[in-house]
Motif scaffolding. Structure first.
Motif, PDB file in Angstrom:
ATOM      1  N   GLN A   1      -7.942 -27.337  27.389  1.00  0.00           N
ATOM      2  CA  GLN A   1      -8.335 -27.758  26.048  1.00  0.00           C
ATOM      3  C   GLN A   1      -9.064 -26.618  25.322  1.00  0.00           C
ATOM      4  N   LEU A   2      -8.862 -26.558  24.020  1.00  0.00           N
ATOM      5  CA  LEU A   2      -9.529 -25.544  23.212  1.00  0.00           C
ATOM      6  C   LEU A   2     -10.976 -25.963  22.940  1.00  0.00           C
ATOM      7  N   THR A   3     -11.873 -25.012  23.064  1.00  0.00           N
ATOM      8  CA  THR A   3     -13.284 -25.265  22.771  1.00  0.00           C
ATOM      9  C   THR A   3     -13.525 -25.087  21.279  1.00  0.00           C
ATOM     10  N   THR A   4     -14.708 -25.429  20.848  1.00  0.00           N
ATOM     11  CA  THR A   4     -15.086 -25.206  19.448  1.00  0.00           C
ATOM     12  C   THR A   4     -14.989 -23.728  19.106  1.00  0.00           C
ATOM     13  N   GLN A   5     -15.405 -22.892  20.014  1.00  0.00           N
ATOM     14  CA  GLN A   5     -15.322 -21.440  19.803  1.00  0.00           C
ATOM     15  C   GLN A   5     -13.857 -20.990  19.691  1.00  0.00           C
ATOM     16  N   SER A   6     -12.987 -21.572  20.507  1.00  0.00           N
ATOM     17  CA  SER A   6     -11.561 -21.240  20.432  1.00  0.00           C
ATOM     18  C   SER A   6     -10.975 -21.642  19.086  1.00  0.00           C
ATOM     19  N   TRP A   7     -11.307 -22.841  18.614  1.00  0.00           N
ATOM     20  CA  TRP A   7     -10.826 -23.292  17.305  1.00  0.00           C
ATOM     21  C   TRP A   7     -11.312 -22.353  16.204  1.00  0.00           C
ATOM     22  N   PHE A   8     -12.572 -21.941  16.282  1.00  0.00           N
ATOM     23  CA  PHE A   8     -13.123 -21.020  15.296  1.00  0.00           C
ATOM     24  C   PHE A   8     -12.319 -19.713  15.298  1.00  0.00           C
ATOM     25  N   CYS A   9     -12.029 -19.201  16.475  1.00  0.00           N
ATOM     26  CA  CYS A   9     -11.279 -17.944  16.584  1.00  0.00           C
ATOM     27  C   CYS A   9      -9.859 -18.100  16.039  1.00  0.00           C
ATOM     28  N   LEU A  10      -9.218 -19.236  16.289  1.00  0.00           N
ATOM     29  CA  LEU A  10      -7.875 -19.464  15.754  1.00  0.00           C
ATOM     30  C   LEU A  10      -7.899 -19.558  14.234  1.00  0.00           C
ATOM     31  N   ILE A  11      -8.920 -20.190  13.689  1.00  0.00           N
ATOM     32  CA  ILE A  11      -9.054 -20.249  12.227  1.00  0.00           C
ATOM     33  C   ILE A  11      -9.263 -18.840  11.667  1.00  0.00           C
ATOM     34  N   MET A  12     -10.073 -18.047  12.338  1.00  0.00           N
ATOM     35  CA  MET A  12     -10.279 -16.665  11.899  1.00  0.00           C
ATOM     36  C   MET A  12      -8.975 -15.856  11.987  1.00  0.00           C
ATOM     37  N   LEU A  13      -8.167 -16.142  12.988  1.00  0.00           N
ATOM     38  CA  LEU A  13      -6.870 -15.479  13.132  1.00  0.00           C
ATOM     39  C   LEU A  13      -5.969 -15.802  11.942  1.00  0.00           C
ATOM     40  N   VAL A  14      -5.909 -17.071  11.581  1.00  0.00           N
ATOM     41  CA  VAL A  14      -5.099 -17.478  10.431  1.00  0.00           C
ATOM     42  C   VAL A  14      -5.624 -16.813   9.155  1.00  0.00           C
ATOM     43  N   LEU A  15      -6.933 -16.798   8.967  1.00  0.00           N
ATOM     44  CA  LEU A  15      -7.505 -16.143   7.783  1.00  0.00           C
ATOM     45  C   LEU A  15      -7.217 -14.646   7.785  1.00  0.00           C
ATOM     46  N   SER A  16      -7.199 -14.037   8.956  1.00  0.00           N
ATOM     47  CA  SER A  16      -6.879 -12.610   9.060  1.00  0.00           C
ATOM     48  C   SER A  16      -5.431 -12.341   8.671  1.00  0.00           C
ATOM     49  N   ILE A  17      -4.523 -13.215   9.095  1.00  0.00           N
ATOM     50  CA  ILE A  17      -3.114 -13.063   8.725  1.00  0.00           C
ATOM     51  C   ILE A  17      -2.954 -13.190   7.213  1.00  0.00           C
ATOM     52  N   ILE A  18      -3.616 -14.170   6.635  1.00  0.00           N
ATOM     53  CA  ILE A  18      -3.555 -14.348   5.175  1.00  0.00           C
ATOM     54  C   ILE A  18      -4.130 -13.120   4.477  1.00  0.00           C
ATOM     55  N   GLY A  19      -5.263 -12.630   4.962  1.00  0.00           N
ATOM     56  CA  GLY A  19      -5.863 -11.435   4.382  1.00  0.00           C
ATOM     57  C   GLY A  19      -4.965 -10.222   4.480  1.00  0.00           C
ATOM     58  N   LEU A  20      -4.262 -10.083   5.587  1.00  0.00           N
ATOM     59  CA  LEU A  20      -3.330  -8.977   5.761  1.00  0.00           C
ATOM     60  C   LEU A  20      -2.215  -9.070   4.737  1.00  0.00           C
ATOM     61  N   HIS A  21      -1.682 -10.258   4.513  1.00  0.00           N
ATOM     62  CA  HIS A  21      -0.618 -10.437   3.531  1.00  0.00           C
ATOM     63  C   HIS A  21      -1.114 -10.113   2.116  1.00  0.00           C
TER      64      HIS A  21
END
Length: 111
Positions: free
Chosen positions: A86-106
């Motif tokens: 299961q994903l922890t709260t920290q894991s969810w935070f990191c995945l959200i940051m990953l998505v924001l990073s992809i958007i920022g890159l675009h």
């Protein structure tokens, strides 16, 4: 505009095949089980094929970063859904940051 839409479609398809090859790789038992091994290699080839098609119209850094990021996101979400990892709260935070990073890159790499 239409070329970019097709390129993003190729990129999403490439990312889906990346998630699939990673999942089959996990079931291949170090490439000793032939069916999941063959499926992993087949999905790898399709993933790279569609990534190459996407890079015809998208900057390489954008396409590659998105491909890897969506692969990580998809693999993590499937692992969360179908295994005991299961994903922890920290894991969810990191995945959200990953998505924001992809958007920022675009946004930052637009021509």
């Amino acid at each position: 505009m239409e070329a970019d839409l097709l390129a993003y479609t190729y990129l999403i398809i490439a990312s889906l095949f990346e998630v699939l090859w990673v999942l089959f790789l996990g079931k291949s038992i170090g490439f000793t089980a032939w069916r999941p091994s063959a499926l992993a290699v087949f999905c790898m080839m399709l993933s790279l094929f569609f990534l190459a098609k996407a890079t015809k119209d998208l900057p390489l850094a954008t396409a590659y970063g998105t491909w890897v990021g969506l692969g990580i996101l998809g693999t993590a979400l499937l692992q969360h859904s179908y295994s005991n990892n299961q994903l922890t709260t920290q894991s969810w935070f990191c995945l959200i940051m990953l998505v924001l990073s992809i958007i920022g890159l675009h946004i930052s790499m637009q021509r």
